[in-house]
Design a protein around this motif. Structure first.
Motif, PDB file in Angstrom:
ATOM      1  N   UNK A  41      24.733  41.507  37.754  1.00 50.41           N
ATOM      2  CA  UNK A  41      25.308  40.990  36.515  1.00 50.41           C
ATOM      3  C   UNK A  41      26.410  41.913  36.015  1.00 50.41           C
ATOM      4  N   UNK A  42      26.165  43.217  36.043  1.00 54.10           N
ATOM      5  CA  UNK A  42      27.192  44.177  35.613  1.00 54.10           C
ATOM      6  C   UNK A  42      28.435  44.069  36.496  1.00 54.10           C
ATOM      7  N   UNK A  43      28.215  43.947  37.808  1.00 51.44           N
ATOM      8  CA  UNK A  43      29.334  43.862  38.741  1.00 51.44           C
ATOM      9  C   UNK A  43      30.137  42.579  38.508  1.00 51.44           C
ATOM     10  N   UNK A  44      29.463  41.474  38.304  1.00 54.07           N
ATOM     11  CA  UNK A  44      30.144  40.198  38.068  1.00 54.07           C
ATOM     12  C   UNK A  44      30.898  40.220  36.745  1.00 54.07           C
ATOM     13  N   UNK A  45      30.281  40.783  35.711  1.00 58.74           N
ATOM     14  CA  UNK A  45      30.958  40.848  34.412  1.00 58.74           C
ATOM     15  C   UNK A  45      32.208  41.707  34.488  1.00 58.74           C
ATOM     16  N   UNK A  46      32.152  42.817  35.221  1.00 61.71           N
ATOM     17  CA  UNK A  46      33.328  43.670  35.392  1.00 61.71           C
ATOM     18  C   UNK A  46      34.415  42.915  36.146  1.00 61.71           C
ATOM     19  N   UNK A  47      34.036  42.151  37.139  1.00 63.15           N
ATOM     20  CA  UNK A  47      35.001  41.365  37.905  1.00 63.15           C
ATOM     21  C   UNK A  47      35.659  40.300  37.024  1.00 63.15           C
ATOM     22  N   UNK A  48      34.888  39.663  36.182  1.00 67.43           N
ATOM     23  CA  UNK A  48      35.429  38.649  35.272  1.00 67.43           C
ATOM     24  C   UNK A  48      36.392  39.293  34.283  1.00 67.43           C
ATOM     25  N   UNK A  49      36.020  40.437  33.745  1.00 68.76           N
ATOM     26  CA  UNK A  49      36.913  41.136  32.807  1.00 68.76           C
ATOM     27  C   UNK A  49      38.231  41.511  33.476  1.00 68.76           C
ATOM     28  N   UNK A  50      38.175  41.969  34.722  1.00 65.24           N
ATOM     29  CA  UNK A  50      39.397  42.305  35.446  1.00 65.24           C
ATOM     30  C   UNK A  50      40.260  41.068  35.666  1.00 65.24           C
ATOM     31  N   UNK A  51      39.624  39.955  35.999  1.00 69.89           N
ATOM     32  CA  UNK A  51      40.369  38.711  36.222  1.00 69.89           C
ATOM     33  C   UNK A  51      41.039  38.235  34.936  1.00 69.89           C
ATOM     34  N   UNK A  52      40.326  38.312  33.822  1.00 72.92           N
ATOM     35  CA  UNK A  52      40.895  37.897  32.534  1.00 72.92           C
ATOM     36  C   UNK A  52      42.074  38.789  32.170  1.00 72.92           C
ATOM     37  N   UNK A  53      41.932  40.086  32.371  1.00 77.19           N
ATOM     38  CA  UNK A  53      43.019  41.017  32.070  1.00 77.19           C
ATOM     39  C   UNK A  53      44.225  40.739  32.971  1.00 77.19           C
ATOM     40  N   UNK A  54      43.976  40.458  34.233  1.00 76.15           N
ATOM     41  CA  UNK A  54      45.060  40.149  35.174  1.00 76.15           C
ATOM     42  C   UNK A  54      45.796  38.884  34.740  1.00 76.15           C
ATOM     43  N   UNK A  55      45.047  37.847  34.385  1.00 78.31           N
ATOM     44  CA  UNK A  55      45.665  36.596  33.948  1.00 78.31           C
ATOM     45  C   UNK A  55      46.482  36.801  32.675  1.00 78.31           C
ATOM     46  N   UNK A  56      45.988  37.644  31.764  1.00 80.88           N
ATOM     47  CA  UNK A  56      46.726  37.926  30.538  1.00 80.88           C
ATOM     48  C   UNK A  56      48.033  38.651  30.847  1.00 80.88           C
ATOM     49  N   UNK A  57      47.991  39.610  31.791  1.00 77.19           N
ATOM     50  CA  UNK A  57      49.220  40.321  32.186  1.00 77.19           C
ATOM     51  C   UNK A  57      50.232  39.369  32.819  1.00 77.19           C
ATOM     52  N   UNK A  58      49.747  38.466  33.659  1.00 80.67           N
ATOM     53  CA  UNK A  58      50.643  37.492  34.306  1.00 80.67           C
ATOM     54  C   UNK A  58      51.276  36.583  33.266  1.00 80.67           C
ATOM     55  N   UNK A  59      50.464  36.096  32.322  1.00 81.58           N
ATOM     56  CA  UNK A  59      50.976  35.207  31.277  1.00 81.58           C
ATOM     57  C   UNK A  59      52.019  35.932  30.430  1.00 81.58           C
ATOM     58  N   UNK A  60      51.755  37.191  30.075  1.00 80.96           N
ATOM     59  CA  UNK A  60      52.689  37.984  29.273  1.00 80.96           C
ATOM     60  C   UNK A  60      53.996  38.203  30.038  1.00 80.96           C
ATOM     61  N   UNK A  61      53.903  38.500  31.328  1.00 81.98           N
ATOM     62  CA  UNK A  61      55.094  38.727  32.148  1.00 81.98           C
ATOM     63  C   UNK A  61      55.927  37.455  32.247  1.00 81.98           C
ATOM     64  N   UNK A  62      55.285  36.311  32.357  1.00 87.84           N
ATOM     65  CA  UNK A  62      56.018  35.028  32.426  1.00 87.84           C
ATOM     66  C   UNK A  62      56.739  34.742  31.112  1.00 87.84           C
ATOM     67  N   UNK A  63      56.060  35.037  29.998  1.00 91.34           N
ATOM     68  CA  UNK A  63      56.667  34.804  28.692  1.00 91.34           C
ATOM     69  C   UNK A  63      57.858  35.737  28.476  1.00 91.34           C
ATOM     70  N   UNK A  64      57.749  36.984  28.923  1.00 94.20           N
ATOM     71  CA  UNK A  64      58.866  37.929  28.768  1.00 94.20           C
ATOM     72  C   UNK A  64      60.040  37.518  29.646  1.00 94.20           C
ATOM     73  N   UNK A  65      59.785  36.960  30.812  1.00 94.92           N
ATOM     74  CA  UNK A  65      60.835  36.546  31.711  1.00 94.92           C
ATOM     75  C   UNK A  65      61.598  35.324  31.128  1.00 94.92           C
ATOM     76  N   UNK A  66      60.856  34.452  30.454  1.00 93.68           N
ATOM     77  CA  UNK A  66      61.482  33.261  29.857  1.00 93.68           C
ATOM     78  C   UNK A  66      62.336  33.654  28.657  1.00 93.68           C
TER      79      UNK A  66
END
Length: 67
Positions: A41-66
């Protein structure tokens, strides 16, 4: 089943070794499953948090590029 003393209860009519060994084995297996589940459970939760953070960085980078 009624026992005359605590030692009779532990002896279980001569089958105490097998009874308590089976209870102990079952308890160890259940504890192993519990700790394994908690670790996973700890490992999966850490993986989910990393994925959410990655998606947020990608979304922010796309918005800055636009902009």
């Amino acid at each position: 089943m009624q026992f005359d003393s605590f030692s009779d209860f532990i002896a279980m009519g001569g089958y105490g070794f097998y009874v308590w060994l089976s209870f102990g084995t079952c308890a160890l297996i259940l504890l192993g499953i519990l700790f394994s589940s908690l670790r996973d459970t700890k490992r999966i939760m850490a993986s989910v948090e990393q994925q959410v953070a990655r998606e947020a960085r990608i979304k922010k980078a796309k918005q800055e590029r636009i902009s």
